[in-house]
Design a protein around this motif. Structure first.
Motif, PDB file in Angstrom:
ATOM      1  N   GLN A  95      36.337  49.490  45.962  1.00 12.69           N
ATOM      2  CA  GLN A  95      37.742  49.132  45.833  1.00 12.69           C
ATOM      3  C   GLN A  95      37.811  47.729  45.235  1.00 12.69           C
ATOM      4  OE1 GLN A  95      40.150  50.266  49.491  1.00 12.69           O
ATOM      5  NE2 GLN A  95      38.100  49.979  50.333  1.00 12.69           N
ATOM      6  N   PHE A  96      38.203  47.629  44.014  1.00  8.21           N
ATOM      7  CA  PHE A  96      38.174  46.335  43.344  1.00  8.21           C
ATOM      8  C   PHE A  96      38.995  45.285  44.078  1.00  8.21           C
ATOM      9  CE2 PHE A  96      42.047  48.004  41.393  1.00  8.21           C
ATOM     10  CZ  PHE A  96      42.846  46.874  41.241  1.00  8.21           C
ATOM     11  N   GLU A  97      40.044  45.704  44.768  1.00 10.01           N
ATOM     12  CA  GLU A  97      40.873  44.745  45.487  1.00 10.01           C
ATOM     13  C   GLU A  97      40.074  44.034  46.590  1.00 10.01           C
ATOM     14  OE1 GLU A  97      43.510  48.300  44.313  1.00 10.01           O
ATOM     15  OE2 GLU A  97      41.540  48.016  45.205  1.00 10.01           O
ATOM     16  N   PHE A  98      39.117  44.752  47.196  1.00 10.55           N
ATOM     17  CA  PHE A  98      38.298  44.168  48.257  1.00 10.55           C
ATOM     18  C   PHE A  98      37.327  43.143  47.666  1.00 10.55           C
ATOM     19  CE2 PHE A  98      35.237  44.983  51.987  1.00 10.55           C
ATOM     20  CZ  PHE A  98      35.880  44.045  52.781  1.00 10.55           C
ATOM     21  N   ASN A  99      36.705  43.473  46.537  1.00  9.33           N
ATOM     22  CA  ASN A  99      35.829  42.514  45.864  1.00  9.33           C
ATOM     23  C   ASN A  99      36.613  41.259  45.490  1.00  9.33           C
ATOM     24  OD1 ASN A  99      34.618  45.296  45.334  1.00  9.33           O
ATOM     25  ND2 ASN A  99      32.952  43.967  44.655  1.00  9.33           N
ATOM     26  N   LEU A 155      39.220  34.245  38.306  1.00  7.09           N
ATOM     27  CA  LEU A 155      40.589  34.128  38.808  1.00  7.09           C
ATOM     28  C   LEU A 155      41.639  34.610  37.807  1.00  7.09           C
ATOM     29  CD1 LEU A 155      40.530  30.726  40.731  1.00  7.09           C
ATOM     30  CD2 LEU A 155      40.415  33.053  41.665  1.00  7.09           C
ATOM     31  N   SER A 156      41.339  34.527  36.522  1.00  5.15           N
ATOM     32  CA  SER A 156      42.306  34.953  35.510  1.00  5.15           C
ATOM     33  C   SER A 156      42.147  36.429  35.124  1.00  5.15           C
ATOM     34  CB  SER A 156      42.163  34.084  34.257  1.00  5.15           C
ATOM     35  OG  SER A 156      40.870  34.256  33.695  1.00  5.15           O
ATOM     36  N   TRP A 157      41.215  37.123  35.761  1.00  2.00           N
ATOM     37  CA  TRP A 157      40.982  38.527  35.416  1.00  2.00           C
ATOM     38  C   TRP A 157      42.183  39.402  35.760  1.00  2.00           C
ATOM     39  CZ3 TRP A 157      35.503  40.759  36.783  1.00  2.00           C
ATOM     40  CH2 TRP A 157      34.549  40.173  35.936  1.00  2.00           C
ATOM     41  N   THR A 158      42.392  40.411  34.932  1.00  2.15           N
ATOM     42  CA  THR A 158      43.396  41.438  35.215  1.00  2.15           C
ATOM     43  C   THR A 158      42.806  42.428  36.219  1.00  2.15           C
ATOM     44  OG1 THR A 158      42.616  42.938  33.499  1.00  2.15           O
ATOM     45  CG2 THR A 158      44.250  41.274  32.835  1.00  2.15           C
ATOM     46  N   ASP A 159      43.669  43.259  36.779  1.00  3.24           N
ATOM     47  CA  ASP A 159      43.180  44.300  37.690  1.00  3.24           C
ATOM     48  C   ASP A 159      42.219  45.250  36.983  1.00  3.24           C
ATOM     49  OD1 ASP A 159      44.570  43.249  39.809  1.00  3.24           O
ATOM     50  OD2 ASP A 159      46.125  44.804  39.832  1.00  3.24           O
ATOM     51  N   VAL A 160      42.459  45.513  35.713  1.00  2.00           N
ATOM     52  CA  VAL A 160      41.564  46.388  34.943  1.00  2.00           C
ATOM     53  C   VAL A 160      40.171  45.763  34.850  1.00  2.00           C
ATOM     54  CG1 VAL A 160      41.135  47.400  32.659  1.00  2.00           C
ATOM     55  CG2 VAL A 160      43.422  47.503  33.657  1.00  2.00           C
TER      56      VAL A 160
END
Length: 164
Positions: free
Chosen positions: A35-39, A56-61
């Protein structure tokens, strides 16, 4: 502007590991469901104190592509039911496994958990099929004991870089 020293370390066999076996009530769990949100949460939870800013500037993708890749393995250390720290292992070419991120949340630093968490990271890295080398890097912005912990567990420094 001050410069930052980047330290590159490696371990070429599991026999180099100087394990720390006292878990200090830390339970390590592999995230079976990516789950990318957890990372992303763990990156901020641990890294905010050490100026981890590259993602920090990464998009969710971008987070999803990185975190949910088949070659990335996430392990979380829990203390009394709460996330205390984590590590990510990335399988790379030619048998290299890099500890991409490693650390404890600030409330858990100084409780004797770092050596055990790092021991688990190294053991898990060597347990992956085809591992020939485990690598990690740290820098002068990291916790003052970070480099000492890596070398105490058996990593050898092979390169130092200076960045402005």
């Amino acid at each position: 502007m001050s410069s930052v020293s980047i330290f590159h370390l490696e371990m070429l066999s599991l026999e180099q590991l100087n394990a720390k076996s006292d878990p200090k009530e830390l339970t390590i769990v592999k995230a079976q469901k990516q789950q990318f949100e957890f990372n992303k949460f763990l990156y901020q939870f641990v890294g905010s104190a050490w100026e981890w800013t590259d993602k920090l500037s990464w998009t969710d993708v971008q987070w999803q592509e990185y975190s949910e890749a088949a070659d990335l393995h996430l392990y979380v250390g829990y203390f009394q039911g709460s996330p205390a720290g984590y590590f990510e292992l990335q399988q790379q070419s030619e048998g290299n496994v890099e500890i991409m991120y490693f650390g404890l949340g600030t409330r858990f630093i100084g409780l004797g958990m770092g050596g055990y968490l790092l021991t688990q990271a190294i053991e898990q890295a060597w347990s992956l099929v085809g591992t020939k080398r485990v690598s990690v890097h740290t820098c002068s912005l990291d916790h003052p004991s970070a480099l000492k912990n890596y070398t105490a567990r058996g990593f050898k420094l092979y390169k130092t870089e200076l960045e402005q």
